[in-house]
Design a protein around this motif. Structure first.
Motif, PDB file in Angstrom:
ATOM      1  N   LEU A 284     -84.669  13.314   1.769  1.00  0.00           N
ATOM      2  CA  LEU A 284     -85.793  12.553   2.347  1.00  0.00           C
ATOM      3  C   LEU A 284     -87.504  12.567   1.845  1.00  0.00           C
ATOM      4  O   LEU A 284     -87.672  13.773   1.387  1.00  0.00           O
ATOM      5  N   LEU A 285     -88.128  12.616   2.475  1.00  0.00           N
ATOM      6  CA  LEU A 285     -89.662  12.349   2.020  1.00  0.00           C
ATOM      7  C   LEU A 285     -90.411  11.830   3.387  1.00  0.00           C
ATOM      8  O   LEU A 285     -90.798  10.839   3.968  1.00  0.00           O
ATOM      9  N   PHE A 286     -91.587  12.814   3.797  1.00  0.00           N
ATOM     10  CA  PHE A 286     -92.018  13.254   4.953  1.00  0.00           C
ATOM     11  C   PHE A 286     -93.346  12.139   4.592  1.00  0.00           C
ATOM     12  O   PHE A 286     -94.009  12.561   3.344  1.00  0.00           O
ATOM     13  N   PHE A 287     -93.807  11.407   5.266  1.00  0.00           N
ATOM     14  CA  PHE A 287     -94.600  10.274   5.150  1.00  0.00           C
ATOM     15  C   PHE A 287     -95.693  10.731   5.757  1.00  0.00           C
ATOM     16  O   PHE A 287     -97.489  10.128   5.348  1.00  0.00           O
ATOM     17  N   MET A 288     -95.457  10.904   7.147  1.00  0.00           N
ATOM     18  CA  MET A 288     -96.275  11.041   8.364  1.00  0.00           C
ATOM     19  C   MET A 288     -96.387  11.375   9.420  1.00  0.00           C
ATOM     20  O   MET A 288     -94.917  11.746   9.579  1.00  0.00           O
ATOM     21  N   ALA A 289     -97.071  12.021  10.705  1.00  0.00           N
ATOM     22  CA  ALA A 289     -96.844  13.083  11.692  1.00  0.00           C
ATOM     23  C   ALA A 289     -98.058  12.296  12.329  1.00  0.00           C
ATOM     24  O   ALA A 289     -99.336  12.716  11.800  1.00  0.00           O
ATOM     25  N   GLY A 290     -98.117  13.264  13.743  1.00  0.00           N
ATOM     26  CA  GLY A 290     -98.785  13.325  14.460  1.00  0.00           C
ATOM     27  C   GLY A 290     -98.585  13.747  15.634  1.00  0.00           C
ATOM     28  O   GLY A 290     -96.752  14.308  16.399  1.00  0.00           O
ATOM     29  N   ARG A 291     -98.799  14.453  16.558  1.00  0.00           N
ATOM     30  CA  ARG A 291     -98.536  16.190  17.358  1.00  0.00           C
ATOM     31  C   ARG A 291     -99.741  16.175  18.253  1.00  0.00           C
ATOM     32  O   ARG A 291    -101.196  14.965  17.997  1.00  0.00           O
ATOM     33  N   ASP A 292     -98.745  16.123  19.258  1.00  0.00           N
ATOM     34  CA  ASP A 292    -100.263  16.644  20.581  1.00  0.00           C
ATOM     35  C   ASP A 292    -100.923  18.238  20.084  1.00  0.00           C
ATOM     36  O   ASP A 292    -100.609  18.785  20.557  1.00  0.00           O
ATOM     37  N   ASP A 321     -89.578  15.985  -0.240  1.00  0.00           N
ATOM     38  CA  ASP A 321     -90.290  15.163  -0.957  1.00  0.00           C
ATOM     39  C   ASP A 321     -91.611  15.945   0.516  1.00  0.00           C
ATOM     40  O   ASP A 321     -91.703  15.053   1.538  1.00  0.00           O
ATOM     41  N   PHE A 322     -92.491  16.447   0.023  1.00  0.00           N
ATOM     42  CA  PHE A 322     -94.209  16.863   1.759  1.00  0.00           C
ATOM     43  C   PHE A 322     -95.486  15.352   0.885  1.00  0.00           C
ATOM     44  O   PHE A 322     -95.696  15.048   1.470  1.00  0.00           O
TER      45      PHE A 322
END
Length: 540
Positions: A284-292, A321-322
Motif C-alpha cells: 500500500l502506498l500513501f499518496f495524500m491526506a486531508g483532515r479537519d 510505503d509513506f
C-alpha cells in the motif's frame, strides 16, 4: 541491444503483456511505473509521451526493458529560441520514477537507453524522483559525453517546513497486526492507536471506504480538506495541483488501484487518505491526506494509517510505503529509509543537442511561432521559423510563414528561395505558386512571374488575384494587348460575381491606364507652314 521508440496507443496496448511481465520480475520496479498506474496517466499527455523499449532479438522479440518518458517544448526567455525538455513520464504526479527491466539485462538496457537519449534533440533531461539502483543510474548517465552535456543534482527540501522530499520511508509489515503493534510501535503509540480503533469498532467514530456510489464525493472531501491545509502555500499552482490530483485519483479508482478511507464523527468528515494498492509488489502506498484542522481531540492520521496497515496485513501485503518526505509523524510507524535522486542533464550550449528540434514538437512550435508573428514579435517569429526549417527543411507552413515575414521586410531574394522550396515540395498548392510569382514580380523577373501566375490559374482557375498579378507582369513585359485581355476577362468575372471591392477597382484603374497607353499617337515632322497659313486664311 536494439531500442524501439513507442509513441502511439495502439502499439503501446500490444506491449501490455511485456510490461506486466517485466514489472513482476523486476525487484526495483515500483507502483508508479506499473501499467495500471502509469499508462492511464501518460494518455493525458497525448503526443508528448514515448516509451523506450529494449529488445535483444529481431523486431517482435520480447522486450527486456522499458523506460517511459515525456517530451515538452519551451522557449528560452534569454535567447528567444525554442528547445526540448525530456522528463520522466510520471512527472507531476509520481512520487517515484524509473524504468522496468529484466534483472539479467538491466544494466545493458540502461546503457542502450542512455546512448539513444544522448543522440536525441533536447536541451534538458530531468531525472526527477528517480528510484533506481546506483548501478542502473550510472549505466544510464555514463552515456552522455562530457564535451556536450553537464549534470547537476538537486535537493528537494521545502523552505517552509524543512521537509526533505528525497528521503522516503516505508514500513515492512509482519504477519499479524498484533505483532506489528507489539513489536514495531512504541508503547505510547500502540496504546493510543488501540484506544481509538476501539472507538471505531464501538461506533463512536466510523470509517467508510469509497465505492462506485461515493468515490466522487470522497475525492472531493479529501481534496477540499487538503486545500484548506495547503492551499495558501501552493499559491498560483493550487488549481493545477487540484485538477491533476483529482484526475489521478479518479483514474486510479476506476482502475481498481485506489483505496480511499474517510474517518467520520457522526456526519462530519474528519479526514481521509488516498492509498494506492499494488497487489503485484504487495504494497500500500500513501499518496495524500486531508483532515479537519479544527478537530484536535481525535488523531485522524494515526487512526486512518493504523486502519490501513491493519487491512494491508490482513490481506497479505508486506509493505506500507509513506513515499516522499521526512515528516516527523512517519517515524512513529516503524519505518526504514531509502532515497531517490533528482538531477538534470543539460547541454552546455543551452540549445538542443545537434541544434535540431524534436520532430514531434514541430507543429506545437509552429503554432506558437504563428502567434508571435501575429503579435508583431518578428525577430522571435523569424528565429522560430528558422529553427523549424533547420529540423524539417520542407515544413510547408514554416516555409510559407517565413516567406511572408521576409517579404514584408523587403528581403525578396530570400523569401523567393523559401517559396521555391515550398512550390517544389507542394506543387499542387496554388498559394505557394502565387507567393512565388509575387516575389519574382518584386524582383522584376516578370517572365518567370507570369509563368508562376499561370500555374496558379491552372490549379485554381477562379483565383482572381493571380489573374490581376499576371496582367501586371504582362504589362511590365510590354505585352499590353495580352494584359488588357486578361484584365477585361477579370473585370467581367468580378462584375458577374457582383463583387464591388478593392480588386475590381484596381482592375478598372489599371485597365483604363493601359488602354490610354495603347492608343497610337502621331507626331508631324517638318510641317508645311504655308499650308497651315492658307487654311487659317480661308477660315477667317
Amino acid at each position: 541491444m536494439q531500442v524501439d521508440v513507442i509513441t502511439d496507443v495502439e502499439t503501446l496496448a500490444k506491449m501490455r503483456q511485456d510490461w506486466e511481465r517485466l514489472y513482476k520480475a523486476d525487484p526495483e520496479a515500483q507502483f508508479f511505473v506499473s501499467w495500471a498506474w502509469l499508462v492511464p496517466y501518460m494518455r493525458f499527455y497525448k503526443g508528448a509521451w514515448f516509451v523506450l523499449a529494449a529488445r535483444l532479438g529481431n523486431p517482435g522479440s520480447p522486450y527486456v526493458a522499458l523506460m517511459p518518458l515525456r517530451m515538452r517544448t519551451r522557449m528560452s526567455g534569454k535567447t528567444g529560441l525554442f528547445f526540448n525538455e525530456i522528463s520522466m513520464a510520471g512527472n507531476n504526479a509520481a512520487d517515484y520514477t524509473g524504468a522496468i527491466c529484466d534483472p539479467v539485462h538491466a544494466e545493458m538496457a540502461l546503457k542502450a537507453f542512455g546512448r539513444h537519449v544522448a543522440q536525441m534533440g533536447w536541451a534538458r533531461l530531468n531525472l526527477e524522483n528517480l528510484r533506481m539502483s546506483r548501478e542502473r543510474v550510472f549505466a544510464f548517465i555514463g552515456q552522455f559525453s562530457r564535451d556536450i552535456f553537464a549534470m547537476r543534482e538537486f535537493s528537494r527540501v521545502n523552505a517552509a517546513d524543512n521537509v526533505d522530499n528525497c528521503r522516503c520511508f516505508a514500513a515492512a509489515l509482519p504477519d499479524t497486526f498484533d505483532g506489528y503493534l507489539d513489536n514495531v510501535l512504541s508503547t505510547n503509540t500502540r496504546q493510543k492507536l488501540r484506544r481509538f480503533l476501539r472507538k471505531v469498532d464501538a461506533g463512536e467514530l466510523r470509517i467508510t471506504r469509497a465505492d462506485a456510489d461515493t468515490y466522487e464525493r470522497d475525492i472531493d472531501t479529501l481534496l477540499d480538506l487538503w486545500r484548506i491545509k495547503w492551499g495558501a502555500r501552493k499559491g498560483d499552482r493550487l488549481a493545477a495541483i487540484l485538477h491533476n490530483n483529482r484526475r489521478v485519483l479518479r483514474d486510479s479508482f476506476r482502475n481498481g488501484t485506489l483505496y480511499l478511507p474517510v474517518l467520520w464523527q457522526g456526519d462530519r468528515p474528519l479526514g481521509g487518505l488516498a492509498i494506492f494498492v499494488d497487489p503485484v509488489k504487495k504494497a500500500l502506498l500513501f499518496f495524500m491526506a486531508g483532515r479537519d484542522e479544527a478537530v484536535t481531540s481525535v488523531p485522524t492520521g494515526l487512526i486512518l494509517h493504523g486502519h490501513c496497515i491493519k487491512l494491508a496485513i490482513e490481506n497479505g501485503l508486506t509493505t506500507y510505503d509513506f513515499l516522499r518526505g521526512d515528516e516527523p509523524y512517519k517515524f512513529a510507524f516503524g519505518v526504514t529509509e531509502s532515497k531517490i535522486n533528482c538531477a538534470q542533464i543539460y547541454t552546455k550550449s543551452g540549445r538542443n543537442n545537434g541544434d535540431r528540434l524534436d520532430t514531434r514538437s514541430l507543429n506545437g512550435i509552429f503554432a506558437e511561432v504563428t502567434r508571435l508573428h501575429q503579435q508583431g514579435q518578428l525577430e522571435r517569429a523569424e528565429n522560430g521559423y528558422r529553427q523549424i526549417l533547420a529540423t524539417d527543411a520542407t515544413h510547408p507552413r514554416a516555409l510559407y510563414g517565413i516567406g511572408q515575414l521576409l517579404s514584408a521586410k523587403g528581403e525578396h531574394r530570400e523569401a523567393l528561395v523559401h517559396y521555391q522550396t515550398l512550390a517544389n515540395s507542394v506543387p499542387t498548392s496554388a498559394k505557394a505558386w502565387l507567393r512565388l510569382g509575387m516575389e519574382l514580380q518584386a524582383l522584376s523577373r516578370h517572365i518567370e512571374a507570369a509563368e508562376a501566375f499561370r500555374k496558379v490559374l491552372s490549379l485554381s482557375p477562379d483565383f482572381a488575384g493571380a489573374e490581376f498579378s499576371l496582367a501586371k507582369s504582362l504589362a511590365a513585359l510590354d505585352r499590353i494587348e495580352n494584359a488588357i485581355e486578361t484584365l477585361e476577362a477579370l473585370e467581367h468575372k468580378l462584375e458577374a460575381a457582383s463583387r464591388d471591392d478593392t480588386l475590381l477597382a484596381k482592375t478598372r484603374i489599371m485597365l483604363k491606364r493601359l488602354k490610354l497607353e495603347s492608343r497610337p499617337s502621331y507626331i508631324m515632322l517638318n510641317p508645311d507652314r504655308k499650308s497651315v497659313t492658307r487654311v487659317l486664311s480661308t477660315a477667317l
